[in-house]
Design an enzyme around this catalytic site. Sequence first.
Site, PDB file in Angstrom:
ATOM      1  N   TRP A  31       0.908  -1.102   0.001  1.00 47.90           N
ATOM      2  CA  TRP A  31      -0.113   0.091  -0.104  1.00 47.90           C
ATOM      3  C   TRP A  31       1.002   1.236   0.047  1.00 47.90           C
ATOM      4  O   TRP A  31       2.152   1.281   0.419  1.00 47.90           O
ATOM      5  CB  TRP A  31      -0.823  -0.011   1.268  1.00 47.90           C
ATOM      6  CG  TRP A  31      -0.183   0.095   2.244  1.00 47.90           C
ATOM      7  CD1 TRP A  31       0.218  -0.822   3.202  1.00 47.90           C
ATOM      8  CD2 TRP A  31       0.240   1.389   3.252  1.00 47.90           C
ATOM      9  NE1 TRP A  31       0.655  -0.396   4.452  1.00 47.90           N
ATOM     10  CE2 TRP A  31       0.832   0.896   4.516  1.00 47.90           C
ATOM     11  CE3 TRP A  31       0.127   2.524   3.230  1.00 47.90           C
ATOM     12  CZ2 TRP A  31       1.278   1.775   5.340  1.00 47.90           C
ATOM     13  CZ3 TRP A  31       0.555   3.442   3.971  1.00 47.90           C
ATOM     14  CH2 TRP A  31       1.459   2.826   5.076  1.00 47.90           C
ATOM     15  N   GLU A  74       7.097   8.054  14.429  1.00 50.08           N
ATOM     16  CA  GLU A  74       7.510   7.413  12.775  1.00 50.08           C
ATOM     17  C   GLU A  74       8.238   8.276  11.829  1.00 50.08           C
ATOM     18  O   GLU A  74       9.018   7.791  11.146  1.00 50.08           O
ATOM     19  CB  GLU A  74       6.178   7.031  12.228  1.00 50.08           C
ATOM     20  CG  GLU A  74       5.196   6.105  12.861  1.00 50.08           C
ATOM     21  CD  GLU A  74       5.706   4.600  12.830  1.00 50.08           C
ATOM     22  OE1 GLU A  74       6.578   4.584  11.807  1.00 50.08           O
ATOM     23  OE2 GLU A  74       4.909   3.720  13.390  1.00 50.08           O
ATOM     24  N   GLU A 112       8.841   1.264   6.667  1.00 45.77           N
ATOM     25  CA  GLU A 112       8.374   1.974   7.784  1.00 45.77           C
ATOM     26  C   GLU A 112       8.254   3.504   7.245  1.00 45.77           C
ATOM     27  O   GLU A 112       7.364   4.169   7.733  1.00 45.77           O
ATOM     28  CB  GLU A 112       9.645   1.939   8.633  1.00 45.77           C
ATOM     29  CG  GLU A 112       9.407   0.729   9.507  1.00 45.77           C
ATOM     30  CD  GLU A 112       8.416   0.706  10.614  1.00 45.77           C
ATOM     31  OE1 GLU A 112       7.973   1.698  10.984  1.00 45.77           O
ATOM     32  OE2 GLU A 112       8.225  -0.252  11.072  1.00 45.77           O
ATOM     33  N   HIS A 115       4.638   5.029   7.013  1.00 48.42           N
ATOM     34  CA  HIS A 115       4.133   5.221   7.852  1.00 48.42           C
ATOM     35  C   HIS A 115       3.981   6.545   8.385  1.00 48.42           C
ATOM     36  O   HIS A 115       2.820   7.327   8.601  1.00 48.42           O
ATOM     37  CB  HIS A 115       4.465   4.397   9.020  1.00 48.42           C
ATOM     38  CG  HIS A 115       4.460   2.908   8.854  1.00 48.42           C
ATOM     39  ND1 HIS A 115       5.163   2.201   9.922  1.00 48.42           N
ATOM     40  CD2 HIS A 115       3.976   2.123   8.298  1.00 48.42           C
ATOM     41  CE1 HIS A 115       4.886   0.679   9.334  1.00 48.42           C
ATOM     42  NE2 HIS A 115       4.247   1.020   8.122  1.00 48.42           N
ATOM     43  N   GLU A 165       8.720  -2.945  17.935  1.00 45.27           N
ATOM     44  CA  GLU A 165       7.626  -3.388  16.912  1.00 45.27           C
ATOM     45  C   GLU A 165       6.494  -3.806  17.541  1.00 45.27           C
ATOM     46  O   GLU A 165       5.384  -3.293  17.081  1.00 45.27           O
ATOM     47  CB  GLU A 165       8.372  -4.395  15.794  1.00 45.27           C
ATOM     48  CG  GLU A 165       9.589  -3.966  15.094  1.00 45.27           C
ATOM     49  CD  GLU A 165       9.290  -2.825  13.962  1.00 45.27           C
ATOM     50  OE1 GLU A 165       7.972  -2.555  13.759  1.00 45.27           O
ATOM     51  OE2 GLU A 165       9.978  -2.580  13.362  1.00 45.27           O
ATOM     52  N   THR A 168       4.849  -0.707  19.005  1.00 45.99           N
ATOM     53  CA  THR A 168       3.984  -0.135  18.020  1.00 45.99           C
ATOM     54  C   THR A 168       2.851  -0.508  17.530  1.00 45.99           C
ATOM     55  O   THR A 168       1.923   0.094  16.997  1.00 45.99           O
ATOM     56  CB  THR A 168       5.016   0.511  16.895  1.00 45.99           C
ATOM     57  OG1 THR A 168       5.680  -0.572  16.257  1.00 45.99           O
ATOM     58  CG2 THR A 168       6.015   1.680  17.389  1.00 45.99           C
ATOM     59  N   ASP A 197       1.673  -3.626   9.386  1.00 38.53           N
ATOM     60  CA  ASP A 197       3.133  -3.597   9.152  1.00 38.53           C
ATOM     61  C   ASP A 197       3.888  -3.956  10.493  1.00 38.53           C
ATOM     62  O   ASP A 197       4.890  -4.674  10.070  1.00 38.53           O
ATOM     63  CB  ASP A 197       3.295  -2.281   8.327  1.00 38.53           C
ATOM     64  CG  ASP A 197       3.054  -2.238   6.830  1.00 38.53           C
ATOM     65  OD1 ASP A 197       2.690  -3.278   6.222  1.00 38.53           O
ATOM     66  OD2 ASP A 197       3.593  -1.213   6.223  1.00 38.53           O
ATOM     67  N   GLU A 198       3.690  -3.308  11.724  1.00 33.52           N
ATOM     68  CA  GLU A 198       4.502  -3.427  12.398  1.00 33.52           C
ATOM     69  C   GLU A 198       4.319  -4.967  12.878  1.00 33.52           C
ATOM     70  O   GLU A 198       5.480  -5.342  13.389  1.00 33.52           O
ATOM     71  CB  GLU A 198       3.890  -2.337  13.812  1.00 33.52           C
ATOM     72  CG  GLU A 198       3.876  -1.046  13.306  1.00 33.52           C
ATOM     73  CD  GLU A 198       5.254  -0.144  12.988  1.00 33.52           C
ATOM     74  OE1 GLU A 198       6.218  -0.989  13.126  1.00 33.52           O
ATOM     75  OE2 GLU A 198       5.209   0.935  12.994  1.00 33.52           O
ATOM     76  N   HIS A 201       6.763  -6.715  10.667  1.00 31.86           N
ATOM     77  CA  HIS A 201       8.138  -6.717  11.274  1.00 31.86           C
ATOM     78  C   HIS A 201       8.540  -7.522  12.540  1.00 31.86           C
ATOM     79  O   HIS A 201       9.741  -7.703  12.651  1.00 31.86           O
ATOM     80  CB  HIS A 201       8.405  -5.020  11.297  1.00 31.86           C
ATOM     81  CG  HIS A 201       8.171  -4.445   9.950  1.00 31.86           C
ATOM     82  ND1 HIS A 201       7.822  -3.173   9.690  1.00 31.86           N
ATOM     83  CD2 HIS A 201       8.183  -4.891   8.731  1.00 31.86           C
ATOM     84  CE1 HIS A 201       7.725  -2.658   8.429  1.00 31.86           C
ATOM     85  NE2 HIS A 201       7.860  -3.718   7.710  1.00 31.86           N
TER      86      HIS A 201
END
Length: 337
Positions: A31, A74, A112, A115, A165, A168, A197-198, A201
């Site tokens: 995205w 971020e 990252e 974000h 991670e 977050t 996403d976090e 990761h």
Amino acid sequence: MSPQKMEIFKSLESWAEQNMLMHLKPVEKCWQPADFLPEPQSEEFHEQVKELRESCKELPDEYLVVLAGDMITEEALPTYQSVMNSLDGVRDETGASLSPWAVWLRAWTAEENRHGDLLNKYLYLSGHVDMKQIEKTIQYLIGSGMDPKFEKNPYNGFIYTSFQERATFISHGNTAKLAKDHGDTKLAQICGTIAADEKRHEIAYTKVVEKLFEMDPDETILSLATMMKKKIKMPAHLIYDGQDDNLFKHYSAVAQRLGVYTAKDYADILEFLVGRWNVEKLESGLSGEGRRAQDFVCGLPLRIRILEEKSMERTKKHGCITSTVPFSWIFGRQIGA
């Protein structure tokens, strides 16, 4: 780091290629911030902006402070990449190294980077925050760097990123829930997407530490104990807006009160990681110091919870909010901290 320890990370390169890089997404399948924002080329752009501003008009000041703080955290990504690239054995030696460690670091940074971009643009279009003060805070934060906790030690670095991670992931997940509660479904989608996403990761970094426990349990448990004694602080603990010398303390108090990120979350994360890495079950390969470190780490979540309970009791006794402070991010409006 000793040559013997350096060799461990060299020997893990093929493992990293197979087990870390799989948690990255191809750029064409990722995205992008534009997927969630008004389309500037569209004739309906101004109408779309009006809809965005309408959807977030019920967000309270406390929420805006926490969301701004998350975004600023971020946006300090250059600092995090610099710190990770200081670690012995896994750094990007040339800036374009094909080592799996270096490939991961660059691609993780690229993922990252979206974000902060997305949250920044959303808050800018919302019209509810003082972007100049936020931008100054970002500049101050990047210029301040981070505390030298890692000491160029990749054991420390991967333990920190595993913890961070997950933190977050929790924080963005909670801002997503609150946005939905306040009627902003688009913002809820944004925060939820970032949280996903976090989480991805987090899985990659925890796998590295799991492998280190397998390869070198004594050094890994000693590093885990060291990091926990130093305490895992949010990366933005050095935030400063040019006005409030205690900005992080005030921002954290608001996040705690809203339930976005709390002392309970801190204990939960440690408990989760201790279980994920089977720290209590470590038996072979530990020195006497390593066993003491194991006992310390395994007993720490309970100690943190006891301290938190005592803190909550004191808060109930003396009242939840003892003072209000102005936040420059919301044009100096006062909220409880």
